[in-house]
Enzyme design. Structure first.
Site, PDB file in Angstrom:
ATOM      1  N   ARG A  79       0.875  -1.135   0.069  1.00  0.00           N
ATOM      2  CA  ARG A  79       0.100   0.091  -0.155  1.00  0.00           C
ATOM      3  C   ARG A  79       0.865   1.169   0.104  1.00  0.00           C
ATOM      4  NH1 ARG A  79      -2.015   0.679   4.338  1.00  0.00           N
ATOM      5  NH2 ARG A  79      -0.962  -1.079   5.483  1.00  0.00           N
ATOM      6  N   TYR A 222      -1.305  -3.521  -6.859  1.00  0.00           N
ATOM      7  CA  TYR A 222      -1.218  -4.139  -5.910  1.00  0.00           C
ATOM      8  C   TYR A 222      -2.398  -4.273  -4.838  1.00  0.00           C
ATOM      9  CZ  TYR A 222      -0.167  -5.443  -1.068  1.00  0.00           C
ATOM     10  OH  TYR A 222       0.023  -5.885   0.337  1.00  0.00           O
ATOM     11  N   GLY A 223      -2.602  -5.466  -3.993  1.00  0.00           N
ATOM     12  CA  GLY A 223      -3.995  -5.804  -3.532  1.00  0.00           C
ATOM     13  C   GLY A 223      -4.446  -4.509  -2.803  1.00  0.00           C
ATOM     14  N   LYS A 231      -9.812  -2.414   1.698  1.00  0.00           N
ATOM     15  CA  LYS A 231      -9.136  -1.158   2.380  1.00  0.00           C
ATOM     16  C   LYS A 231     -10.236  -0.114   2.261  1.00  0.00           C
ATOM     17  CE  LYS A 231      -6.171  -3.638   4.458  1.00  0.00           C
ATOM     18  NZ  LYS A 231      -6.299  -4.048   5.640  1.00  0.00           N
ATOM     19  N   HIS A 251     -10.292  -2.530  11.474  1.00  0.00           N
ATOM     20  CA  HIS A 251      -9.201  -3.183  11.181  1.00  0.00           C
ATOM     21  C   HIS A 251      -8.868  -4.498  11.909  1.00  0.00           C
ATOM     22  CE1 HIS A 251      -4.837  -3.278   9.338  1.00  0.00           C
ATOM     23  NE2 HIS A 251      -5.631  -4.170   8.722  1.00  0.00           N
ATOM     24  N   SER A 273      -1.302  -3.844  10.153  1.00  0.00           N
ATOM     25  CA  SER A 273      -0.851  -4.655   9.016  1.00  0.00           C
ATOM     26  C   SER A 273       0.448  -5.359   9.296  1.00  0.00           C
ATOM     27  CB  SER A 273      -0.925  -3.918   7.567  1.00  0.00           C
ATOM     28  OG  SER A 273      -1.873  -3.316   7.484  1.00  0.00           O
ATOM     29  N   CYS A 275       0.968  -7.784  11.682  1.00  0.00           N
ATOM     30  CA  CYS A 275       1.377  -7.846  13.063  1.00  0.00           C
ATOM     31  C   CYS A 275       0.536  -8.916  13.607  1.00  0.00           C
ATOM     32  CB  CYS A 275       1.172  -6.563  13.751  1.00  0.00           C
ATOM     33  SG  CYS A 275       1.985  -5.299  13.516  1.00  0.00           S
ATOM     34  N   THR A 278      -4.073 -12.364  10.796  1.00  0.00           N
ATOM     35  CA  THR A 278      -4.468 -13.578  10.230  1.00  0.00           C
ATOM     36  C   THR A 278      -3.783 -15.003  11.113  1.00  0.00           C
ATOM     37  OG1 THR A 278      -4.131 -12.564   8.081  1.00  0.00           O
ATOM     38  CG2 THR A 278      -3.965 -14.936   8.026  1.00  0.00           C
ATOM     39  N   ASP A 298      -9.251  -9.641   8.839  1.00  0.00           N
ATOM     40  CA  ASP A 298      -8.760  -8.291   8.514  1.00  0.00           C
ATOM     41  C   ASP A 298      -9.700  -7.379   8.679  1.00  0.00           C
ATOM     42  OD1 ASP A 298      -6.408  -7.099   7.621  1.00  0.00           O
ATOM     43  OD2 ASP A 298      -7.589  -6.427   5.743  1.00  0.00           O
ATOM     44  N   SER A 389       5.016 -10.191   0.531  1.00  0.00           N
ATOM     45  CA  SER A 389       4.291 -11.319  -0.413  1.00  0.00           C
ATOM     46  C   SER A 389       2.939 -11.895   0.261  1.00  0.00           C
ATOM     47  CB  SER A 389       5.186 -12.064  -0.756  1.00  0.00           C
ATOM     48  OG  SER A 389       5.939 -12.778   0.285  1.00  0.00           O
ATOM     49  N   ARG A 390       2.120 -12.234  -0.556  1.00  0.00           N
ATOM     50  CA  ARG A 390       0.681 -12.544  -0.048  1.00  0.00           C
ATOM     51  C   ARG A 390       0.267 -13.955  -0.803  1.00  0.00           C
ATOM     52  NH1 ARG A 390      -1.425  -9.156   3.984  1.00  0.00           N
ATOM     53  NH2 ARG A 390      -0.063  -7.311   4.114  1.00  0.00           N
ATOM     54  N   PHE A 516       2.151 -17.169  18.198  1.00  0.00           N
ATOM     55  CA  PHE A 516       1.507 -18.343  17.470  1.00  0.00           C
ATOM     56  C   PHE A 516       0.476 -19.181  18.480  1.00  0.00           C
ATOM     57  CE2 PHE A 516       5.451 -17.169  15.177  1.00  0.00           C
ATOM     58  CZ  PHE A 516       5.087 -16.527  14.349  1.00  0.00           C
ATOM     59  N   ASN A 519      -0.687 -18.268  21.752  1.00  0.00           N
ATOM     60  CA  ASN A 519      -1.328 -17.000  22.259  1.00  0.00           C
ATOM     61  C   ASN A 519      -2.589 -17.499  22.894  1.00  0.00           C
ATOM     62  OD1 ASN A 519       0.725 -15.169  21.436  1.00  0.00           O
ATOM     63  ND2 ASN A 519      -0.211 -15.123  19.150  1.00  0.00           N
TER      64      ASN A 519
HETATM   65  P1  GDP Z   1      -1.743  -9.447   9.557  1.00  0.00           P
HETATM   66  O1  GDP Z   1      -1.149  -8.837   8.476  1.00  0.00           O
HETATM   67  O2  GDP Z   1      -2.146  -8.621  10.908  1.00  0.00           O
HETATM   68  O3  GDP Z   1      -2.612 -10.591   9.401  1.00  0.00           O
HETATM   69  O4  GDP Z   1      -0.418 -10.269  10.303  1.00  0.00           O
HETATM   70  P2  GDP Z   1      -0.153 -12.063   9.989  1.00  0.00           P
HETATM   71  O5  GDP Z   1      -0.746 -12.775  10.823  1.00  0.00           O
HETATM   72  O6  GDP Z   1      -0.029 -12.468   8.559  1.00  0.00           O
HETATM   73  O7  GDP Z   1       1.404 -11.956  10.681  1.00  0.00           O
HETATM   74  C1  GDP Z   1       2.665 -11.072   9.705  1.00  0.00           C
HETATM   75  C2  GDP Z   1       3.692 -11.809  10.284  1.00  0.00           C
HETATM   76  O8  GDP Z   1       3.658 -11.805  11.871  1.00  0.00           O
HETATM   77  C3  GDP Z   1       3.959 -13.156   9.620  1.00  0.00           C
HETATM   78  O9  GDP Z   1       5.328 -13.171   9.378  1.00  0.00           O
HETATM   79  C4  GDP Z   1       3.848 -14.052  11.149  1.00  0.00           C
HETATM   80  O10 GDP Z   1       4.479 -15.202  10.894  1.00  0.00           O
HETATM   81  C5  GDP Z   1       4.133 -12.961  12.183  1.00  0.00           C
HETATM   82  N1  GDP Z   1       3.513 -13.353  13.439  1.00  0.00           N
HETATM   83  C6  GDP Z   1       2.039 -13.400  13.482  1.00  0.00           C
HETATM   84  N2  GDP Z   1       1.856 -13.924  14.750  1.00  0.00           N
HETATM   85  C7  GDP Z   1       2.779 -13.956  15.375  1.00  0.00           C
HETATM   86  C8  GDP Z   1       3.170 -14.055  16.773  1.00  0.00           C
HETATM   87  O11 GDP Z   1       2.286 -14.422  17.470  1.00  0.00           O
HETATM   88  N3  GDP Z   1       4.570 -14.129  17.166  1.00  0.00           N
HETATM   89  C9  GDP Z   1       5.569 -13.948  16.291  1.00  0.00           C
HETATM   90  N4  GDP Z   1       6.708 -13.613  16.795  1.00  0.00           N
HETATM   91  N5  GDP Z   1       5.209 -13.465  15.002  1.00  0.00           N
HETATM   92  C10 GDP Z   1       3.924 -13.461  14.542  1.00  0.00           C
HETATM   93  P1  PGA Z   2      -2.886  -7.170   6.679  1.00  0.00           P
HETATM   94  O1  PGA Z   2      -3.836  -6.626   5.154  1.00  0.00           O
HETATM   95  O2  PGA Z   2      -3.508  -6.459   7.808  1.00  0.00           O
HETATM   96  O3  PGA Z   2      -3.264  -8.570   6.755  1.00  0.00           O
HETATM   97  O4  PGA Z   2      -1.522  -6.878   6.487  1.00  0.00           O
HETATM   98  C1  PGA Z   2      -3.435  -6.062   4.298  1.00  0.00           C
HETATM   99  C2  PGA Z   2      -2.837  -4.603   4.559  1.00  0.00           C
HETATM  100  O5  PGA Z   2      -3.468  -3.899   5.759  1.00  0.00           O
HETATM  101  O6  PGA Z   2      -2.156  -3.876   3.601  1.00  0.00           O
HETATM  102 MN    MN Z   3      -5.091  -5.086   7.037  1.00  0.00          MN
HETATM  103 MN    MN Z   4      -3.711 -10.683   7.357  1.00  0.00          MN
END
Ligand code: GDP
Ligand code: PGA
Ligand code: MN
Ligand code: MN
Length: 607
Positions: A79, A222-223, A231, A251, A273, A275, A278, A298, A389-390, A516, A519
């Site tokens: 983004r 891009y997405g 978004k 979000h 994003s 963090c 997912t 999301d 990457s997604r 992971f 949690n």
């Molecule tokens: P989203 O963009 O908020 O959906 O985040 P994701 O679930 O896709 O995670 C983003 C990155 O953070 C990935 O590389 C995950 O492996 C990492 N991650 C997610 N949950 C945890 C966690 O509980 N601990 C750690 N250390 N890393 C995490």
């Molecule tokens: P994310 O969604 O929160 O899973 O990273 C895409 C974004 O916010 O760009």
């Molecule tokens: Mn998002």
């Molecule tokens: Mn996500």
């Protein structure tokens, strides 16, 4: 003015006058070679995918059914927040956190960019619905795009095509309103000019006109910049609608937690994003008897039900997940979801046997094609997959999908979590004293920047409610809307608010909490707090468990690490105060006074 003859323009599968009018207007401006009305059928999807393969955008995978690898232009990977605009009539309504330009000026500029911008391409008309199709008041949109990649991705991420188009008429036969979402790659083709695999334009605009429920996006494929249901509609435009109508567009992931006694709890969680949304949404519990099911990863739309509780719906139909870090250990349910195929992988690595790979996935290949389409080996200096990457995959394939995910009434939320990436200061979990204090925790949420947005990774910034890039109006008004939401409700029925941090680090920079699946230990504590069963320690920032107040059975991490994650260091928090003050000053005179009061109270408690 005489109508221009553009093939397909007149073969609309609808007589909806506002749709026809707008599609014609855009076609006459952007002058595509033809117009195609998207029905969402399998045959159509095959046609689109074949076109993408022929263009070199998609490479079909051997390793997964009906799945494709795509590599973007190396400049179009995330983004673009500095190119994202909220064009309300008044600058004050966009507020201090958004880029703003007067709508007339923005339209004048972008109209010239759009003029002829689809030449040599096809314009697709994608009717879509955010949220369940069975909703009495479905949230409809039309995306007009010259990108087949967008068509293929929207098919996964939204309910689209004929089923959505049917909803454009209400039961009484009247025309329903819809969000207009215009997208162009900004890469017209001259006759005979060869296309590139990932067309885009160096000039990018991601623009919202909240008063008109209108989105104009230009220059990016891009997405988050191009799939306008996500978004742009479901957060930026929807947050503005939610302010007007008294609901929240957030979000947030939505998960269902089932206790050993088979009691069901729904939790929503906002993390910036990349963090952990997912991952948490698909958590595989390590505590016997506790189970998670997924409703969304999301976005959550939340409104009060007739029983006074806050209900959440996920408007999306797919996951657009961060690939790196996803593996059979960290997120087995995501792996199972993508194994079933029907997915698009963007900017990951392509293995020599026609499958995908990314950093931290099992079975590292000895050779692959990187996201930059270069030879990659484990000795390469650069990563095989881009950090942002997604995978784009249908929710329906998730093995732990909650059956009620498609219920238009949504699910009643018991707890709201805020969280971010903070190496210091912020403990593993902290319970807010009440809704107003929880709003303060959300409004002051801070996180280290990730690769999900263009810019410097690692910098700590305030990201209120993880919505900094997504609030479609003035952030001060948004905080007030949160405060008012709490005031309008029966306090005993409001979700309890918690602040979590999975990313605290030790002096050696190592992340201390295993994260992971583990949690679930925090989720269990949260539920037991709600049930009045778990103990906690009062601190200046809220209620924080000590290590012995968490269920750590079976966890073999050193207890000192866990204790360090739970520490509330007064000096670190005192150092945080000027940063919060600076942030509140930036929000300016629309900052709710109750949040200033919360800051004063925090200062008092810190002494
Ligand atoms: P989203 O963009 O908020 O959906 O985040 P994701 O679930 O896709 O995670 C983003 C990155 O953070 C990935 O590389 C995950 O492996 C990492 N991650 C997610 N949950 C945890 C966690 O509980 N601990 C750690 N250390 N890393 C995490
Ligand atoms: P994310 O969604 O929160 O899973 O990273 C895409 C974004 O916010 O760009
Ligand atoms: Mn998002
Ligand atoms: Mn996500």
């Amino acid at each position: 003015m005489t109508a221009v003859a553009i093939p397909g323009l007149d073969s609309a599968p609808t007589t909806h006058s506002q749709v026809l009018e707008w599609v014609r207007e855009v076609a006459e401006l952007t002058t595509p070679d033809r117009v195609v009305w998207i029905d969402g059928s399998d045959e159509e999807s095959e046609r689109i995918n074949k076109k993408l393969v022929d263009a070199g955008t998609f490479v079909p995978l051997e390793g997964k059914p009906n799945s494709y690898w795509a590599a973007s232009d190396s400049s179009d990977v995330a983004r673009v927040e500095e190119r994202t605009f909220i064009c309300s009539q008044s600058e004050a309504d966009a507020g201090p956190t958004n880029n703003w330009m007067h709508p007339d000026q923005m339209k004048a500029t972008m109209t010239e960019l759009y003029r002829g911008s689809m030449r040599g391409r096809t314009m697709y008309v994608i009717p879509f619905c955010m949220g369940p199709l069975s909703d009495d008041n479905p949230k409809l949109g039309i995306e007009l795009t010259d990108s087949e990649y967008v068509v293929a991705s929207m098919r996964i991420m939204t309910r689209m095509g004929s089923a959505a188009l049917e909803k454009f008429y209400a039961d009484d036969g009247s025309e329903r309103g819809f969000v207009r979402a215009l997208h162009s790659l900004g890469a017209p083709l001259e006759p005979g000019q060869a296309d590139v695999p990932w067309p885009c334009n160096d000039t990018k605009y991601i623009t919202h006109f909240p008063e008109e429920r209108l989105i104009w996006s230009f220059g990016s494929g891009y997405g988050g910049n191009a799939l306008l249901g996500k978004k742009c509609f479901s957060l930026r435009i929807a947050s503005a609608i939610g302010r007007d109508e008294g609901w929240l567009a957030e979000h947030m992931l939505i998960l269902k937690l089932i206790s050993p006694e088979n009691k069901v709890y729904y939790i929503a969680a906002a993390f910036p994003s990349a963090c952990g949304k997912t991952n948490l949404a698909m958590l595989e519990s390590t505590i016997p008897g506790w189970r998670v099911e997924t409703l969304g990863d999301d976005i959550a739309w939340m409104r009060f039900g007739s029983d006074g509780r806050l209900y959440a719906v996920n408007p999306e139909a797919g996951f657009f997940g961060v690939a790196p870090g996803t593996n059979w250990k960290t997120n087995p349910n995501a792996m199972r979801t993508i194994e079933k195929g029907n997915s698009v992988f963007t900017n990951v690595a392509l293995t020599d046997d026609g499958d995908v790979w990314w950093e931290e996935m099992e079975n590292m290949p000895s050779h692959a094609t990187s996201w930059k389409k270069q030879d990659w080996t484990p000795d390469s200096e650069e990563p095989a997959a881009h950090p942002n990457s997604r995978y784009c995959t249908p929710m329906s394939q998730c093995p732990i999908l909650a059956p009620e995910w498609d219920d238009p009434n949504g699910v009643p939320i018991s707890a709201i979590l805020f969280g971010g990436r903070r190496a210091t200061t912020v403990p593993l979990v902290n319970e807010a004293r009440d809704w107003q204090h929880g709003t303060f925790l959300g409004a002051t949420l801070s996180s280290e920047k990730t690769a999900a947005a263009a810019g410097k990774v690692g910098e700590v910034r305030r990201d209120p409610m993880a919505m900094l890039p997504f609030i479609g109006y003035n952030a001060g008004d948004y905080f007030q809307h949160w405060i008012d939401t709490g005031k309008s409700a029966d306090a005993t029925k409001l979700p309890k608010i918690f602040y979590v941090n999975w990313f605290r680090r030790g002096e050696d920079r190592r992340i201390l909490w295993p994260g992971f699946g583990e949690n679930c230990r925090v989720l269990k504590w949260i539920i037991e707090r709600i049930e009045g069963k778990a103990a906690a320690t009062e601190t200046p920032i809220g209620w924080v468990p000590s290590a012995d107040q968490l269920d750590l059975s079976g966890l073999d991490d050193p207890i000192e690490d866990i204790e360090a994650c739970l520490e509330v260091d007064r000096d670190e928090w005192r150092a945080e105060i000027p940063l919060i003050e600076e942030w509140f000053d930036k929000i300016g005179d629309r900052l709710p006074t109750s949040l200033r009061d919360e800051l004063e109270a925090l200062k008092q408690r810190l002494g």
